[in-house]
Design a protein around this motif. Structure first.
Motif, PDB file in Angstrom:
ATOM      1  N   TYR A 152       0.812  -1.223   0.000  1.00  6.19           N
ATOM      2  CA  TYR A 152       0.000   0.000   0.000  1.00  6.19           C
ATOM      3  C   TYR A 152       0.848   1.277   0.000  1.00  6.19           C
ATOM      4  CZ  TYR A 152      -3.970  -3.010   1.397  1.00  6.19           C
ATOM      5  OH  TYR A 152      -4.945  -3.973   1.457  1.00  6.19           O
ATOM      6  N   ASP A 199      -0.242   4.793  -0.999  1.00  4.66           N
ATOM      7  CA  ASP A 199      -1.097   5.576  -0.124  1.00  4.66           C
ATOM      8  C   ASP A 199      -0.306   6.356   0.920  1.00  4.66           C
ATOM      9  OD1 ASP A 199      -4.197   5.162  -0.438  1.00  4.66           O
ATOM     10  OD2 ASP A 199      -3.273   3.238  -0.928  1.00  4.66           O
ATOM     11  N   ASP A 208       1.938   7.258   4.127  1.00 11.64           N
ATOM     12  CA  ASP A 208       2.062   6.758   5.507  1.00 11.64           C
ATOM     13  C   ASP A 208       0.674   6.405   6.038  1.00 11.64           C
ATOM     14  OD1 ASP A 208       3.160   6.066   7.907  1.00 11.64           O
ATOM     15  OD2 ASP A 208       3.310   8.121   8.661  1.00 11.64           O
ATOM     16  N   TRP A 209       0.152   5.272   5.570  1.00 17.42           N
ATOM     17  CA  TRP A 209      -1.211   4.880   5.906  1.00 17.42           C
ATOM     18  C   TRP A 209      -1.295   4.338   7.335  1.00 17.42           C
ATOM     19  CZ3 TRP A 209      -1.847  -0.465   6.717  1.00 17.42           C
ATOM     20  CH2 TRP A 209      -0.791  -1.274   6.247  1.00 17.42           C
ATOM     21  N   ARG A 251     -12.251   2.258   3.960  1.00 16.03           N
ATOM     22  CA  ARG A 251     -10.863   2.643   3.722  1.00 16.03           C
ATOM     23  C   ARG A 251     -10.042   1.456   3.222  1.00 16.03           C
ATOM     24  NH1 ARG A 251      -5.864   3.339   6.881  1.00 16.03           N
ATOM     25  NH2 ARG A 251      -6.837   2.402   8.726  1.00 16.03           N
ATOM     26  N   MET A 266      -8.212   1.014  -0.559  1.00 15.49           N
ATOM     27  CA  MET A 266      -6.791   0.753  -0.737  1.00 15.49           C
ATOM     28  C   MET A 266      -6.561  -0.522  -1.539  1.00 15.49           C
ATOM     29  SD  MET A 266      -5.451   1.993   3.029  1.00 15.49           S
ATOM     30  CE  MET A 266      -3.779   1.387   2.836  1.00 15.49           C
TER      31      MET A 266
END
Length: 245
Positions: free
Chosen positions: A64, A67, A69-70, A87, A91
């Motif tokens: 991921y 995306d 710093d998820w 969410r 992703m």
């Protein structure tokens, strides 16, 4: 087990990874371990350590990374929390087969350049979403994958043009699929379709069923099943020894 935290340059940025190796002198065969939908986290670093203990250099990528710093997911609550579930699926939808293949090329180049790793072809293993990635990569980057494993993988057979089973003609790796019982993401009918596609393509493969539910091999998943998980470790030990070592 020795662990290195690093980042791999990809066409779309920088993918954080952890590389787990056995104690002692290398080099060892390399394996990419693709996480489930929850992404790279401590559970998978622990699992990578265990696989490394069997004699492999194991790379866990953050699939991921696009995306940024998820925020990590809680696998105990994510599917019951509407916002977190939304969410998560947003992703997941971004990790396309094209991105899987492009990232895999970079990950394999990284492994090939590491002094701890030997060879130019590797193993892949994955769980849930990562089980699908493992087979997609085997079909889209076939020259780099010698052995591909999938545990409670979902979406292995779909009606989409990019379904993994449609890549069978390109796969050069030996393939192992461990299915979960009563799994709507990989049904008995799906298994028959996948088996036929792989057989017709002449791919050495094994499809087995585990008497446990989707998520059985990953300790922080609610359906984790200790007996099924141990069976999956035995399968990895045998399969990679036969087709990778």
């Amino acid at each position: 087990m020795p662990t290195i935290t690093d980042a791999v340059a990809t066409p779309d940025g920088s993918c954080p990874v952890s590389l787990h190796t056995p104690d002692g002198e290398g080099p060892w065969p390399g394996v990419v371990m693709y996480p489930d939908a929850g992404g790279a986290r401590e559970t998978f670093r622990t699992m990578a350590d265990r696989l490394a203990g069997l004699g492999y250099a194991v790379l866990v990528p953050d699939v991921y990374y696009r995306d940024g710093d998820w925020a990590p997911f809680s696998m105990a609550t994510v599917f019951g929390d509407p916002k977190e579930r939304q969410r998560l699926f947003a992703m997941i939808s971004k990790v396309t087969p094209e991105f899987m293949a492009a990232d895999a090329e970079a990950l394999f180049d990284y492994l090939a350049a590491r002094p701890e790793v030997r060879g130019e072809s590797f193993g892949t293993t994955g769980y849930c979403m990562g089980g699908r990635t493992s087979l997609v990569v085997a079909g889209r980057v076939p020259q780099r994958v010698a052995a591909a494993m999938s545990f409670h993988g979902g979406g292995l057979v779909t009606e989409d043009a990019d379904s993994p089973h449609l890549l069978a003609e390109q796969i050069r790796a030996a393939v192992y699929v461990g299915g979960a019982q009563e799994d709507r993401a990989f049904t008995k009918t799906d298994a028959e379709t996948l088996d036929k596609a792989l057989s017709d393509a002449g791919v050495h493969h094994t499809i087995e069923w585990y008497t446990a539910h989707h998520g059985f091999a990953v300790p922080d998943n609610a359906p984790f099943d200790d007996a099924a998980a141990e069976r999956h470790w035995d399968a990895m030990r045998t399969f990679f020894a036969a087709h990778l070592s």
